[in-house]
Write an enzyme that holds these catalytic residues in place. Structure first.
Site, mmCIF file in Angstrom:
data_model
loop_
_atom_site.group_PDB
_atom_site.id
_atom_site.type_symbol
_atom_site.label_atom_id
_atom_site.label_comp_id
_atom_site.label_asym_id
_atom_site.label_seq_id
_atom_site.Cartn_x
_atom_site.Cartn_y
_atom_site.Cartn_z
ATOM 1 N N ASP A 95 3.134 -4.769 8.134
ATOM 2 C CA ASP A 95 1.768 -3.896 7.893
ATOM 3 C C ASP A 95 0.693 -5.031 8.110
ATOM 4 O O ASP A 95 0.411 -5.790 7.130
ATOM 5 C CB ASP A 95 1.650 -3.060 6.723
ATOM 6 C CG ASP A 95 0.328 -2.514 6.203
ATOM 7 O OD1 ASP A 95 -0.468 -2.871 7.105
ATOM 8 O OD2 ASP A 95 0.321 -1.834 5.240
ATOM 9 N N LYS B 66 -10.580 -1.479 10.784
ATOM 10 C CA LYS B 66 -10.674 -2.559 9.694
ATOM 11 C C LYS B 66 -11.091 -3.826 10.660
ATOM 12 O O LYS B 66 -11.574 -4.781 10.002
ATOM 13 C CB LYS B 66 -9.738 -3.125 8.963
ATOM 14 C CG LYS B 66 -9.160 -1.851 8.161
ATOM 15 C CD LYS B 66 -7.909 -2.125 7.187
ATOM 16 C CE LYS B 66 -7.700 -0.807 6.367
ATOM 17 N NZ LYS B 66 -8.376 -0.385 5.283
ATOM 18 N N HIS C 62 0.969 -1.069 -0.002
ATOM 19 C CA HIS C 62 0.027 -0.050 0.035
ATOM 20 C C HIS C 62 0.737 1.276 0.062
ATOM 21 O O HIS C 62 1.989 1.294 0.439
ATOM 22 C CB HIS C 62 -0.932 -0.075 1.129
ATOM 23 C CG HIS C 62 -2.028 1.173 1.311
ATOM 24 N ND1 HIS C 62 -1.599 2.452 1.648
ATOM 25 C CD2 HIS C 62 -3.285 0.902 1.128
ATOM 26 C CE1 HIS C 62 -2.871 2.916 1.679
ATOM 27 N NE2 HIS C 62 -3.900 2.241 1.581
ATOM 28 N N GLN D 19 -4.519 -5.319 6.819
ATOM 29 C CA GLN D 19 -5.641 -6.333 6.011
ATOM 30 C C GLN D 19 -5.322 -7.574 6.556
ATOM 31 O O GLN D 19 -6.319 -8.350 6.466
ATOM 32 C CB GLN D 19 -5.053 -6.335 4.618
ATOM 33 C CG GLN D 19 -5.360 -5.232 3.835
ATOM 34 C CD GLN D 19 -6.604 -4.728 3.748
ATOM 35 O OE1 GLN D 19 -7.724 -5.286 3.718
ATOM 36 N NE2 GLN D 19 -6.996 -3.319 3.812
ATOM 37 N N CYS E 67 -4.671 2.393 -3.534
ATOM 38 C CA CYS E 67 -3.513 2.810 -3.247
ATOM 39 C C CYS E 67 -2.356 1.939 -3.311
ATOM 40 O O CYS E 67 -1.502 1.881 -2.633
ATOM 41 C CB CYS E 67 -3.732 3.430 -1.591
ATOM 42 S SG CYS E 67 -4.793 4.545 -1.260
#
Length: 404
Positions: A198, A224, A121, A201, A362
């Site tokens: 990261d 999220k 991202h 997700q 993104c």
């Protein structure tokens, strides 16, 4: 088996209509919907204990502080951090990455290398570019293949003693690919590099164990995982957080201030300057409780079935191509239909009550790799159903007919 209808009743927004049609929400990769218990947690904070934290001796301040720190403890348990002070509240994944990248400035020099992957991202690319511009370091990229997987042989080749930090996502937001982060972390540590994962997700779909992973940093966002917007988590190993300088200056992050010198507070407050997002920090703990009540094994089973069902149904549409075909992926389907712009498909199916994301998500380097302007991305959550997928696929077929 999950009682999906009972779960759906926990989410008020799932009962609404869009353009006169029942809402079908397949944009969970952008943000998840919120159960009533999370909405109530935010409201109850402002109704019952609204006060600043860590600073007051009065009762409301102490109640608010206790609730906020209980939430920190829930995050610690959820990700299996060794210490609660390794859990830093942020505004989200983006701030967590920027915090580490900015603080790493003191440790990087010209000639060093910062490694990211082709699947990142923008939030896990741009902060490291800033770091390279400040220090003269070089950004190195792990390439991907046509399935949307990282080419690990190239990772092995690119790693060296020049590599100071490797920053990769756990799961690709654009393609759903689950990266082999255990291998990535172990190999990076072998050359003395730190690793930031990261997890924006990943955390909606699985429960990360940061000690088992042995990552140095892990970042994710509350919104999220059925929590509020504006709050997130940076996990960092105690040794690294002690070594890094503060990211922001202000109240709360100090031990003593004079005009001649300032000394910093202990962890976690060293990285939490100013009045935090108290209500949403508390509600994040509520969201974590809610998801653990459902159980991540149950969540994964439901989402795996939805992914397989949607993939099979979509591939019946002539001219439809799916991007991101790794066998190890989560509940994301990104696709295009030959000759039709993804934005046009998204606009039409919105009129039929279906919410998906269109564009580059993104992740422009991924789109450039495939030489496409973007994709239609449908991202599923545990509260979605196969019946919704049927309506979604029919709406895509209608859009194709109208646009062909």
């Amino acid at each position: 088996m999950l009682d999906i209808q009972k779960i759906r009743a926990d989410f008020p927004i799932l009962n609404c209509t869009v353009n006169g049609k029942p809402l079908i929400y397949f944009d969970n990769g952008a943000t998840s919907q919120k159960p009533q218990v999370v909405i109530d947690a935010i409201s109850n904070y402002y109704k019952e204990i609204n006060a600043n934290i860590h600073r007051g001796v009065h009762t409301l301040s102490q109640l608010a502080t206790d609730a906020y720190e209980v939430s920190r403890g829930k995050v610690q348990q959820h990700i299996n951090a060794k210490h609660s002070h390794e859990v830093i509240f942020t505004s989200g994944t983006t701030q967590g990455i920027n915090l580490v990248a900015s603080s790493f400035t003191a440790l990087i020099k010209a000639g060093d290398e910062i490694m990211v992957s082709a699947l990142e991202h923008h939030s896990n690319i741009v902060p490291w570019q800033f770091l390279c511009e400040r220090t003269g370091a070089t950004l190195v990229v792990i390439p991907m293949n046509d399935k949307g997987e990282l080419i690990m042989e190239e990772y092995d080749r690119l790693l060296s003693e020049k590599t100071k930090i490797v920053a990769v996502n756990h799961i690709s937001n654009a393609l759903g690919t689950i990266n082999p982060i255990e291998e990535i972390i172990a190999k990076a540590h072998h050359v003395g590099a730190a690793v930031l994962i990261d997890g924006a997700q990943a955390t909606p779909h699985l429960r990360p164990d940061v000690q088992a992973l042995d990552c140095d940093f892990y970042v994710f966002s509350g919104h999220k995982i059925c929590g509020p917007t504006g709050v997130g988590i940076l996990y960092g190993k105690e040794a690294w957080l002690n070594q890094l300088p503060p990211y922001m200056g202000g109240g709360e992050m100090i031990k003593e201030v004079t005009f001649e010198k300032t000394t910093y507070a202990d962890l976690p407050h060293k990285f939490e300057a100013g009045t935090p997002n108290i209500a949403d920090g508390i509600a994040l703990g509520t969201a974590i409780d809610y998801l653990n009540g459902i159980g991540f094994e149950n969540i994964q089973k439901q989402e795996k079935e939805l992914l397989a069902y949607a993939t099979a149904k979509l591939l019946e549409i002539e001219g439809l191509k799916i991007y991101g075909t790794s066998e190890n992926k989560t509940s994301v389907v990104s696709f295009n239909i030959e000759g039709i712009h993804p934005y046009d498909i998204g606009t039409i199916i919105d009129k039929l009550g279906v919410a998906v994301r269109t564009g580059h998500h993104c992740t422009q380097p991924i789109m450039n790799y495939f030489n496409i302007p973007g994709t239609v991305r449908a991202s599923f959550s545990f509260y979605n159903t196969k019946e919704e997928i049927d309506i979604f696929v029919d709406s895509v077929k209608k859009a194709k007919t109208m646009l062909s």
